[in-house]
Design an enzyme around this catalytic site. Structure first.
Site, PDB file in Angstrom:
ATOM      1  N   GLU A 240       0.839  -1.216   0.000  1.00 13.65           N
ATOM      2  CA  GLU A 240       0.000   0.000   0.000  1.00 13.65           C
ATOM      3  C   GLU A 240       0.866   1.257   0.000  1.00 13.65           C
ATOM      4  O   GLU A 240       0.532   2.242  -0.662  1.00 13.65           O
ATOM      5  CB  GLU A 240      -0.971   0.002   1.182  1.00 13.65           C
ATOM      6  CG  GLU A 240      -2.036  -1.098   1.130  1.00 13.65           C
ATOM      7  CD  GLU A 240      -2.798  -1.194  -0.183  1.00 13.65           C
ATOM      8  OE1 GLU A 240      -2.948  -0.166  -0.884  1.00 13.65           O
ATOM      9  OE2 GLU A 240      -3.237  -2.312  -0.531  1.00 13.65           O
TER      10      GLU A 240
ATOM     11  N   HIS B  16       1.953   2.115  -3.443  1.00 13.82           N
ATOM     12  CA  HIS B  16       0.957   2.901  -4.193  1.00 13.82           C
ATOM     13  C   HIS B  16       1.088   4.392  -3.875  1.00 13.82           C
ATOM     14  O   HIS B  16       0.888   5.229  -4.745  1.00 13.82           O
ATOM     15  CB  HIS B  16      -0.465   2.455  -3.848  1.00 13.82           C
ATOM     16  CG  HIS B  16      -0.868   1.153  -4.480  1.00 13.82           C
ATOM     17  ND1 HIS B  16      -0.637   0.845  -5.791  1.00 13.82           N
ATOM     18  CD2 HIS B  16      -1.525   0.072  -3.955  1.00 13.82           C
ATOM     19  CE1 HIS B  16      -1.116  -0.359  -6.059  1.00 13.82           C
ATOM     20  NE2 HIS B  16      -1.658  -0.856  -4.961  1.00 13.82           N
TER      21      HIS B  16
ATOM     22  N   HIS C 268      -0.030  -1.648  -9.926  1.00 18.50           N
ATOM     23  CA  HIS C 268       0.149  -3.084  -9.720  1.00 18.50           C
ATOM     24  C   HIS C 268       1.141  -3.632 -10.733  1.00 18.50           C
ATOM     25  O   HIS C 268       1.279  -3.103 -11.835  1.00 18.50           O
ATOM     26  CB  HIS C 268      -1.194  -3.804  -9.806  1.00 18.50           C
ATOM     27  CG  HIS C 268      -2.022  -3.597  -8.577  1.00 18.50           C
ATOM     28  ND1 HIS C 268      -3.387  -3.502  -8.591  1.00 18.50           N
ATOM     29  CD2 HIS C 268      -1.639  -3.445  -7.275  1.00 18.50           C
ATOM     30  CE1 HIS C 268      -3.810  -3.308  -7.338  1.00 18.50           C
ATOM     31  NE2 HIS C 268      -2.779  -3.259  -6.539  1.00 18.50           N
TER      32      HIS C 268
ATOM     33  N   CYS D 133       6.635  -9.974  -6.955  1.00 15.33           N
ATOM     34  CA  CYS D 133       6.885  -8.572  -6.578  1.00 15.33           C
ATOM     35  C   CYS D 133       5.834  -8.121  -5.578  1.00 15.33           C
ATOM     36  O   CYS D 133       4.664  -8.469  -5.675  1.00 15.33           O
ATOM     37  CB  CYS D 133       6.825  -7.695  -7.832  1.00 15.33           C
ATOM     38  SG  CYS D 133       6.943  -5.920  -7.475  1.00 15.33           S
TER      39      CYS D 133
HETATM   40 ZN   LIG Z   1      -2.650  -2.645  -4.660  1.00 12.17          ZN
HETATM   41 ZN   LIG Z   2       7.148  -5.110  -9.594  1.00 13.86          ZN
END
Ligand SMILES: [Zn+2]
Ligand SMILES: [Zn+2]
Length: 177
Positions: free
Chosen positions: A129, A132, A138, A144
């Site tokens: 999170e 992000h 994503h 990953c």
């Molecule tokens: Zn996510």
């Molecule tokens: Zn990645």
């Protein structure tokens, strides 16, 4: 640059100090713990026995603004959802994020609790999170940390590390807004 961890209601003791240290090493940022935020009652959905994630995230964002951190990560035991999904492990918007611990314990899946597994999952979801909040989308690589997980098996398949491509992208984030 700093990250503030914001407990949403009381959390189990010892969780935040370990998480803080792990995040500090991964993001090379100062990580501090902010004041506790209450779960907003209006986020509660009685029928689903869950909390609507965006309302919880907004509470973290609003009450966390006074903390002075660049990024805020709310951490809650409540089970979170967004309309259209049965549940989510976490949600991020701009520089704020929230993760739910609810489905990260082995006991949720009928198994014996294991603190090491639990803490590892918390770290993976926290890094995801926060990733992000650095603008990372994503990632298609299932190993990953930025890979989307909709099941705990997918969370367990990835580690807290970024793949080389995500790593390059996060390194390119400007130091200051
Ligand atoms: Zn996510
Ligand atoms: Zn990645």
């Amino acid at each position: 640059m700093s990250i503030i961890l914001i407990p949403v209601e009381n959390l189990e003791p010892g969780l935040l100090p370990d998480l803080r240290e792990a995040l500090r090493r991964i993001f090379r940022e100062e990580v501090a713990t902010g004041e506790m935020v209450r779960l907003p009652e209006r986020a509660r959905n009685d029928l689903r026995d869950q909390y609507e994630a965006e309302t919880v995230l907004d509470a973290v964002a609003r009450l966390g603004q006074g903390t002075g951190g660049d990024r805020r990560l709310g951490i809650t035991d409540a089970d979170l959802y967004v309309p259209g999904l049965n549940f989510i492990f976490g949600l991020a918007k701009q520089r704020d994020a929230v993760i739910s611990l609810h489905r990260l314990r082995q006991s949720f899946y009928g198994l014996f609790d294991d603190r090491k597994i639990f803490c590892h999952r918390v770290l993976v979801e926290a890094v995801h999170e926060l990733g992000h909040t650095y603008g990372l989308p994503h990632c298609r690589n299932p190993a990953c940390v930025m890979h989307f997980s909709s099941t705990i098996a997918e969370t367990d398949r990835k580690g807290p590390g970024f793949c080389p491509s995500c790593h390059r992208n996060i390194a390119a984030v400007p130091i200051r807004r």
